[in-house]
Design a protein around this motif. Sequence first.
Motif, short mmCIF file in Angstrom:
data_model
loop_
_atom_site.label_atom_id
_atom_site.label_comp_id
_atom_site.label_asym_id
_atom_site.label_seq_id
_atom_site.Cartn_x
_atom_site.Cartn_y
_atom_site.Cartn_z
N ALA A 195 -2.62 -9.72 0.58
CA ALA A 195 -2.54 -9.01 1.99
C ALA A 195 -0.99 -8.15 1.99
O ALA A 195 -1.03 -7.09 2.43
CB ALA A 195 -2.53 -9.94 3.15
N ALA A 196 -0.03 -8.97 1.41
CA ALA A 196 1.49 -8.33 1.63
C ALA A 196 1.39 -7.06 0.58
O ALA A 196 1.92 -5.82 0.93
CB ALA A 196 2.52 -9.24 1.15
N ALA A 197 0.95 -7.08 -0.55
CA ALA A 197 0.38 -5.88 -1.41
C ALA A 197 -0.24 -4.93 -0.77
O ALA A 197 0.01 -3.63 -0.98
CB ALA A 197 -0.02 -6.44 -2.59
N MET A 198 -1.38 -5.25 -0.25
CA MET A 198 -1.99 -4.34 0.33
C MET A 198 -1.45 -3.63 1.69
O MET A 198 -1.52 -2.28 1.96
CB MET A 198 -3.40 -4.98 0.98
N VAL A 199 -0.58 -4.10 2.64
CA VAL A 199 0.02 -3.77 3.49
C VAL A 199 1.19 -2.80 2.89
O VAL A 199 1.09 -1.46 3.51
CB VAL A 199 0.76 -4.90 4.24
N ASP A 200 1.87 -3.11 1.91
CA ASP A 200 2.88 -2.28 1.35
C ASP A 200 2.19 -0.95 0.70
O ASP A 200 2.85 0.04 1.07
CB ASP A 200 3.69 -3.09 0.13
N GLN A 201 1.23 -0.99 0.20
CA GLN A 201 0.48 0.19 -0.35
C GLN A 201 -0.12 0.93 0.53
O GLN A 201 -0.01 2.16 0.49
CB GLN A 201 -0.48 -0.23 -1.36
N ALA A 202 -0.57 0.46 1.93
CA ALA A 202 -0.84 1.28 2.84
C ALA A 202 0.24 1.85 3.68
O ALA A 202 -0.02 3.03 3.80
CB ALA A 202 -1.66 0.32 3.89
N GLU A 203 1.41 1.37 3.39
CA GLU A 203 2.62 1.86 4.12
C GLU A 203 2.94 3.28 3.32
O GLU A 203 3.62 4.27 3.52
CB GLU A 203 3.74 1.23 4.33
N ASP A 204 2.75 3.31 1.86
CA ASP A 204 3.01 4.40 0.99
C ASP A 204 2.12 5.27 0.87
O ASP A 204 2.12 6.53 0.52
CB ASP A 204 3.20 3.73 -0.45
N GLY A 205 0.79 5.36 1.67
CA GLY A 205 -0.15 6.22 1.85
C GLY A 205 -1.04 6.44 0.63
O GLY A 205 -1.56 7.76 0.38
N VAL A 206 -1.21 5.35 -0.21
CA VAL A 206 -1.99 5.63 -1.47
C VAL A 206 -2.72 4.31 -1.62
O VAL A 206 -2.51 3.40 -1.03
CB VAL A 206 -0.94 5.93 -2.62
N GLY A 207 -3.74 4.44 -2.49
CA GLY A 207 -4.54 3.35 -2.57
C GLY A 207 -5.88 3.44 -3.18
O GLY A 207 -6.42 4.48 -3.40
N LEU B 297 -4.53 12.81 10.68
CA LEU B 297 -5.62 11.67 11.34
C LEU B 297 -6.52 10.79 10.47
O LEU B 297 -6.79 9.83 10.36
CB LEU B 297 -6.34 12.20 12.65
N ASN B 298 -6.99 11.82 9.74
CA ASN B 298 -7.88 11.35 8.35
C ASN B 298 -6.91 10.31 7.66
O ASN B 298 -7.54 9.14 7.29
CB ASN B 298 -8.43 12.38 7.69
N GLU B 299 -5.87 10.70 7.24
CA GLU B 299 -5.10 9.81 6.11
C GLU B 299 -4.64 8.31 6.99
O GLU B 299 -4.67 7.36 6.48
CB GLU B 299 -3.86 10.66 5.80
N ALA B 300 -4.59 8.65 8.49
CA ALA B 300 -4.29 7.37 9.30
C ALA B 300 -5.52 6.50 9.15
O ALA B 300 -5.31 5.45 9.17
CB ALA B 300 -3.64 7.93 10.65
N ASN B 301 -6.59 6.91 9.24
CA ASN B 301 -7.79 6.23 9.42
C ASN B 301 -8.07 5.47 7.98
O ASN B 301 -8.40 4.38 7.99
CB ASN B 301 -8.97 7.16 9.56
N GLU B 302 -7.64 6.32 6.89
CA GLU B 302 -7.89 5.46 5.72
C GLU B 302 -6.86 4.42 5.44
O GLU B 302 -7.07 3.56 5.00
CB GLU B 302 -7.25 6.76 4.45
#
Length: 752
Positions: free
Chosen positions: A50-62, A334-339
């Motif tokens: 979960a921590a890794a997924m939160v961090d990659q979400a903050e980087d906007g990639v994944g 907004l689309n990037e925020a939804n992703e």
Amino acid sequence: MEDPLLPTGSGLRRRGESSSSGGFESTGLNNVIVGRRGDAITRGDKYQKAAAMVDQAEDGVGLPPEVLEQSNFEEAAKYYFAYISLDFLWELNLAALLLLNFFEVPLWCKESFPTPCGDREKFFLGGLPYLTRHQSLITEVVVLLILGVHTFFPIAFTGNKLFWRNNLNLLRVSFFLVLALDTVVNAIYIIPTGFIFSLPFRLAPYLRVAVVILNTRGLRNCVKTLAGIIPDFADIAALLGLYLLFSSWLAYVMFEDTVQGKTTFTSYSTTLYQMAILFTTSNSPDVWLDAYKSSRFYSLFFILYILIGVYFFMNLVLAVVYDSFKGQLAKLLLNEANERQQVLGAAFNLLDEQKRGFLDKLQCARLFKELNKYRSLPKIADDDMEAVFCALDDSGDFRIDRVEFNDLCNAISLKFDKADEPSWFEYYPAFYNSAALNAIKAFVRSQTFDKIVIGFLLINAVAVIIETTLDIEESSSQALWQDVEFALGWVYVIEVGLKVLVYGFTNYWRSAQNQYDFIITVIIVVSETVAFFTPGDLPFFTNDELIRYLLIARLLRLTRLLVLVERYKVMVATFFKLIPNLMPYLGIVFCLMCLFCSLGVHLFGGLVYAGNPILETTSMFESDYLLQNFNDFSSGMVTLFDLLIMGSWQTWMDSYVVLTGTWWTMFYFWGFYVIAVLFLLNLIAAFVLEAFFAEMEMAASTKSSDEDGSSSDSDNEADRFNPRRRAKRARDFNVQSLLNHMLSAEMEKNKS
């Protein structure tokens, strides 16, 4: 190129903050803190994942959201990490695909090597060498093979069903197959088989640009945004066209029986053509001099036409297009925020195994502990955790629901920097934690070290100026100052070495400024060292001009002094914030130039050559613009740059109309003007202006809030960790906050 979601990094696993040894452990993953997001996702426990997924979400990639929902998520993630580990290869291959246009022999050239296009001086060709047709074919095949792997590799982690359901993947595969077919046709033409004797046209130069756009996320999003603006741009362009048609008809009628009508406005089509060029002011005042000589009052007509056209309609076009652009950009954000929310939702669901719809205090505490490995979160004592939990619990129900969880992630993204990767030197704790090295680390991290480096840069600037002046004057004292520059070069080597020692190479390389310093320093030192020990043996490395230009490039580091001046700080901050956001649009301009250049070489290649009697009657010949032509790709790109900045652009248009003998040729030049200049460049200029004003407003707001009293947030740990306060304090350093500030109204409109 897809941005990596979980970029692979150091495999080292850092101990907790309370450890005093500062070493590393490599025991079971359930008992250690995972320092690599790839390991955490594929082999960690639920909190590490979960921590890794939160961090990659903050980087906007994944990873694609569909993959996160698969039952074999860990297995798919392994393939994904293998895919993104080759990211550098994919990017290099796309660059090679695009650059191949510059080194291919133009199709109009039928001669054999080494002069496939004839004498370079006669045809005014560019300075780049050509690959032989066989070398070009081999290069293209290798690039295509790598592109094929790049195109079909995602099947390994998305699966066949999801891969072929994605429209983007279908486009990539389609363009790849058409490009491969075009390469096969070219191979049949190059290799004597008797099937194809002539190849007057190829799709490859155009397909390569499309493939690069499809495989580059920033360019792809840019195209989507620009495509959404086309309807609004078409409406205002139609109004502009009506104004041009009416003004041209009025000019044709007004000057019918005058000298102007007999010499310049001889027909309605000619009048329309001249008035269209006058709209760009490129032929003013030449086009209306005859009318002005007849009567000074005729100048009022042309002045009024230019004022209304250039200063009203052009600004109207800019306003309408930019307003539409902001709406499309807001949709994209907004689309990037939804992703991003989908990835955060997957992390939330991973922790909420019992499907309660909330997280408790214990779960949040364990998540914070894992997030410490990716973000520089403050250490929170167990006794303070309840206060922090209450600060995050907006609803006051002692639960962190999905919305509050997203707010928490937003605060972490805005305020806390990426945590440092462990340095390779930390493998040797006795050395890394010694008293001497600790003193060096403190010195390198201090402002004194930065001031010393800036001092050497100033000395270097003086040395370069003196050495360059003495070189021009051919003074014997030049050698002394060259030795001074050589010695200063090793000072920068020491600077780089100390920073790598203290911060670790991975952390050092994160900064674009450090990357620039490192590359320039290494190239200069290698060149000067080779020149010192082997003078004249390696001319490329011992080129004095090359070294001098690199020395001047090093002095660009002095631009950091601008941030010390208050009035320049906002300008510099805006410039560096806008670079990442403007690069895709500048990239689209470059891709557009590549498309028009390929078309220009196909249409006009070989027409400009010494001895052409038709060429001698053109304005290109009179203006000595013969080197700016479309005989090959490199020359064509230079010519298009001249057209882009509107430098006497009608000279090339009129000349090629004469050379081709058809008036249809002008549509090529008008098309480039409308798309590149009227549409794209105006859009970029408006974006820069609004970003600058938004940055000034944000800087003034931050300064005002700091002056009103910034110490109130330091009363207790819970207040300092408050997401809203941290977001407010950090917005000045976040690119995303700049865009959100600029597009707040549009984003609210799109949300509603």
